[in-house]
Design a protein around this motif. Structure first.
Motif, mmCIF file in Angstrom:
data_model
loop_
_atom_site.group_PDB
_atom_site.id
_atom_site.type_symbol
_atom_site.label_atom_id
_atom_site.label_comp_id
_atom_site.label_asym_id
_atom_site.label_seq_id
_atom_site.Cartn_x
_atom_site.Cartn_y
_atom_site.Cartn_z
ATOM 1 N N LEU A 128 0.007 3.450 -3.325
ATOM 2 C CA LEU A 128 -0.207 4.874 -3.066
ATOM 3 C C LEU A 128 0.746 5.769 -3.868
ATOM 4 C CD1 LEU A 128 -1.017 4.952 0.754
ATOM 5 C CD2 LEU A 128 -2.575 5.292 -1.170
ATOM 6 N N VAL A 131 -6.127 4.022 -4.145
ATOM 7 C CA VAL A 131 -6.094 4.602 -2.806
ATOM 8 C C VAL A 131 -7.123 3.928 -1.902
ATOM 9 C CG1 VAL A 131 -6.557 6.706 -1.478
ATOM 10 C CG2 VAL A 131 -5.156 6.817 -3.537
ATOM 11 N N SER A 169 0.822 -1.213 0.000
ATOM 12 C CA SER A 169 0.000 0.000 0.000
ATOM 13 C C SER A 169 0.857 1.263 0.000
ATOM 14 C CB SER A 169 -0.925 0.008 1.225
ATOM 15 O OG SER A 169 -1.769 -1.113 1.222
ATOM 16 N N SER A 174 -5.942 0.513 -0.970
ATOM 17 C CA SER A 174 -4.834 0.616 -0.027
ATOM 18 C C SER A 174 -5.331 0.942 1.373
ATOM 19 C CB SER A 174 -3.853 1.699 -0.483
ATOM 20 O OG SER A 174 -3.257 1.343 -1.713
ATOM 21 N N SER A 175 -6.369 1.765 1.463
ATOM 22 C CA SER A 175 -6.902 2.107 2.781
ATOM 23 C C SER A 175 -7.393 0.863 3.509
ATOM 24 C CB SER A 175 -8.043 3.132 2.648
ATOM 25 O OG SER A 175 -9.206 2.536 2.083
ATOM 26 N N LEU A 206 -8.550 8.423 0.712
ATOM 27 C CA LEU A 206 -7.902 7.598 1.732
ATOM 28 C C LEU A 206 -8.656 7.685 3.061
ATOM 29 C CD1 LEU A 206 -5.469 5.832 2.548
ATOM 30 C CD2 LEU A 206 -4.242 7.948 3.090
#
Length: 250
Positions: free
Chosen positions: A47, A201, A42, A204-205, A64
């Protein structure tokens, strides 16, 4: 469609082979490896890719934030809607883990993984439209990138009480979202390519939330030096794996 399907099935199957044969006996320790893989994927790969785009950084940070809050609410709903089993209930769990704590991470990681696979499908479609040879290379690169991440996912699912069959089945379903992403990217590339940074994003969060909110607190409950040293080494190994497989790649 063939490339996205093979990318998903090949990475899932290879990760399952490693997870179920070599790692199944050390699931509890390998949670640390999963933390390293998810955080580095991530923070060091997905990111940066998103922020190197032409998207507004403030909007990406807002995405995010909304992703973290979304996964927080998903966890709340999981607590409210599901009756969880506890240690000693007759089910097989990794020693020292309560399914009430670990089970939530299993379901949430499937949501994040599905988003990530959807984005991979879009990226493969974009590469094929640019050049068929580039598309093949992109698919192979994604397979190489996905295997360590999927190993981390399998470790989390096994730790959460999933059977091997259920873990493989749900991960396989998530992998098929790459096909949906590939079709969307192929037919609506202009609009879909603009969404790629935001999907990256948001996905990844989910991985960051799972690692920090669910997995690392489990690790902190074993705070002796004997337990801490292997945890740190395995986190570092997960970071190194992702750095090695993604070095020089976009």
């Amino acid at each position: 469609m063939l490339a996205t399907t093979l990318a998903g099935v090949a990475s899932i199957s290879a990760a399952a082979l490693f997870s179920f044969t070599l790692l199944s006996k050390v699931v509890e320790r390998m949670v640390s490896l999963s933390v390293g893989i998810m955080l580095s994927t991530s923070l060091l790969h997905a990111l940066p890719e998103a922020f190197e785009s032409h998207a507004d950084p403030r909007t990406l940070f807002a995405t995010l934030l909304s992703g973290l809050l979304t996964f927080f609410m998903l966890e709340k709903l999981a607590i409210l809607r599901h009756s969880h089993h506890h240690e000693g209930d007759g089910h097989h769990h990794a020693h020292g883990h309560d399914k009430h704590e670990a089970g939530r991470a299993g379901w949430m990681i499937l949501v994040g993984d599905g988003m990530h696979n959807f984005t991979d499908g879009i990226l493969i479609a974009a590469a094929f439209l640019a050049d068929p040879h580039l598309g093949i290379v992109a698919a192979l690169a994604i397979i190489a990138h996905e295997i360590p991440q999927e190993i981390g996912d399998f470790i989390v699912l096994l730790n959460a009480g999933f059977s091997r069959a259920r873990a493989y089945f749900y991960n396989l379903l998530c992998s098929l979202l790459a096909v949906a992403g590939g079709l969307l990217g192929y037919y609506t590339l202009d609009r879909a390519s603009n969404l790629i940074p935001y999907v990256l994003v948001f996905a990844s969060s989910g991985f960051i939330y799972i690692a920090v909110s669910d997995l690392m607190p489990q690790m902190q409950r074993r705070a002796t030096m004997k337990e801490t040293v292997p945890q740190v080494l395995l986190i570092a190994l997960g970071v190194c794996i992702v750095l090695f497989l993604t070095a020089g790649r976009h």
